[in-house]
Design a protein around this motif. Structure first.
Motif, PDB file in Angstrom:
ATOM      1  N   VAL A 125       3.817   9.133  -6.738  1.00 43.52           N
ATOM      2  CA  VAL A 125       2.832   9.215  -6.293  1.00 43.52           C
ATOM      3  C   VAL A 125       2.448   8.183  -5.397  1.00 43.52           C
ATOM      4  N   ASN A 126       1.820   8.597  -4.288  1.00 44.28           N
ATOM      5  CA  ASN A 126       1.340   7.401  -3.415  1.00 44.28           C
ATOM      6  C   ASN A 126       0.045   6.873  -3.458  1.00 44.28           C
ATOM      7  N   ILE A 127      -0.078   5.709  -3.693  1.00 39.24           N
ATOM      8  CA  ILE A 127      -1.510   5.305  -3.982  1.00 39.24           C
ATOM      9  C   ILE A 127      -1.723   3.899  -2.915  1.00 39.24           C
ATOM     10  N   SER A 128      -2.869   3.323  -2.817  1.00 43.05           N
ATOM     11  CA  SER A 128      -2.944   2.021  -2.088  1.00 43.05           C
ATOM     12  C   SER A 128      -2.683   0.746  -2.825  1.00 43.05           C
ATOM     13  N   ASP A 129      -1.971  -0.106  -2.176  1.00 33.28           N
ATOM     14  CA  ASP A 129      -1.815  -1.314  -3.087  1.00 33.28           C
ATOM     15  C   ASP A 129      -2.554  -2.631  -2.395  1.00 33.28           C
ATOM     16  N   GLY A 130      -3.660  -2.105  -1.789  1.00 33.00           N
ATOM     17  CA  GLY A 130      -4.739  -3.181  -1.146  1.00 33.00           C
ATOM     18  C   GLY A 130      -4.631  -3.326   0.348  1.00 33.00           C
ATOM     19  N   TYR A 131      -3.300  -3.174   0.728  1.00 29.56           N
ATOM     20  CA  TYR A 131      -3.002  -3.550   2.259  1.00 29.56           C
ATOM     21  C   TYR A 131      -2.560  -1.965   2.930  1.00 29.56           C
ATOM     22  N   ASP A 132      -1.609  -1.538   2.057  1.00 27.26           N
ATOM     23  CA  ASP A 132      -0.847  -0.348   2.680  1.00 27.26           C
ATOM     24  C   ASP A 132      -0.848   0.698   1.620  1.00 27.26           C
ATOM     25  N   ARG A 133       0.255   1.431   1.583  1.00 31.01           N
ATOM     26  CA  ARG A 133       0.153   2.447   0.448  1.00 31.01           C
ATOM     27  C   ARG A 133       1.701   2.121  -0.020  1.00 31.01           C
TER      28      ARG A 133
END
Length: 188
Positions: free
Chosen positions: A75-83
């Motif tokens: 599952v692709n999510i935000s990491d605060g800077y990117d994905r």
């Protein structure tokens, strides 16, 4: 086909090569019937459970020992800077949340929630990009069987300013049979 010596690859490259492809709904692989009718042996692996889960014998992402691993679709999510991609990996002794970004467990509510139930916190990091639960995973897996969704909650480092805990949801349709197959696989 290009091959590369496993020792020259980093863990992410090795894991990517060893992770069986989980097909999209347009290209379904045969779904495994109820485990009473399934024989789990080396010839039957990898086994797909719908389009969301796959069982195979491969190196554990942390200790590199070959064992049975039940892997979710990423599952692709935000990491605060990117994905970043997040994947749940279930073994006989641990549940891992494997990502491509550095995890920070100081974010509030880090852990796994089944449906709307109680949050099971991560016990620690196995690596900078892998959070783990090693407690009574058999009981946790038993609780997963009647559950519809597992939600992984993670924070990532470094994020400045600090953002919020991110969530990735994993469908659990058929997970009961997949976990039974995991236990059968461990007996091989």
């Amino acid at each position: 086909q290009v091959t590369q010596d496993a020792e020259s690859m980093d863990d992410t490259q090795q894991l990517a090569m060893l992770t069986p492809a989980i097909t999209s709904p347009e290209e379904p692989r045969p779904e495994v019937p109820a485990t009473e009718n399934v024989t789990v042996d080396m010839a039957s692996l990898p086994l797909s459970f719908g389009v969301h889960w796959s069982l195979d014998r491969r190196p554990n992402p942390v200790n590199r020992k070959t064992q049975c691993v039940l892997a979710s679709q990423s599952v692709n999510i935000s990491d605060g800077y990117d994905r970043t991609n997040v994947q749940l990996l279930l073994t006989a002794d641990s549940l891992y949340a494997n990502t491509e970004s550095n995890i920070d467990l100081s974010y509030p509510g880090s852990g796994v929630r089944l449906d709307d139930g109680t949050l099971v916190p991560f016990e620690g990091l196995a690596k900078e990009t892998v959070a783990m639960i090693k407690g009574d995973v058999a009981a946790l897996y038993e609780r997963m069987a009647p559950t519809r969704i597992a939600t992984v909650r993670l924070g990532f480092w470094p994020t400045w300013p600090v953002t919020e805990t991110q969530e990735a949801s994993f469908p659990l349709h058929g997970i009961g049979d997949a976990i039974k197959a995991l236990w059968l696989c461990e007996k091989m």
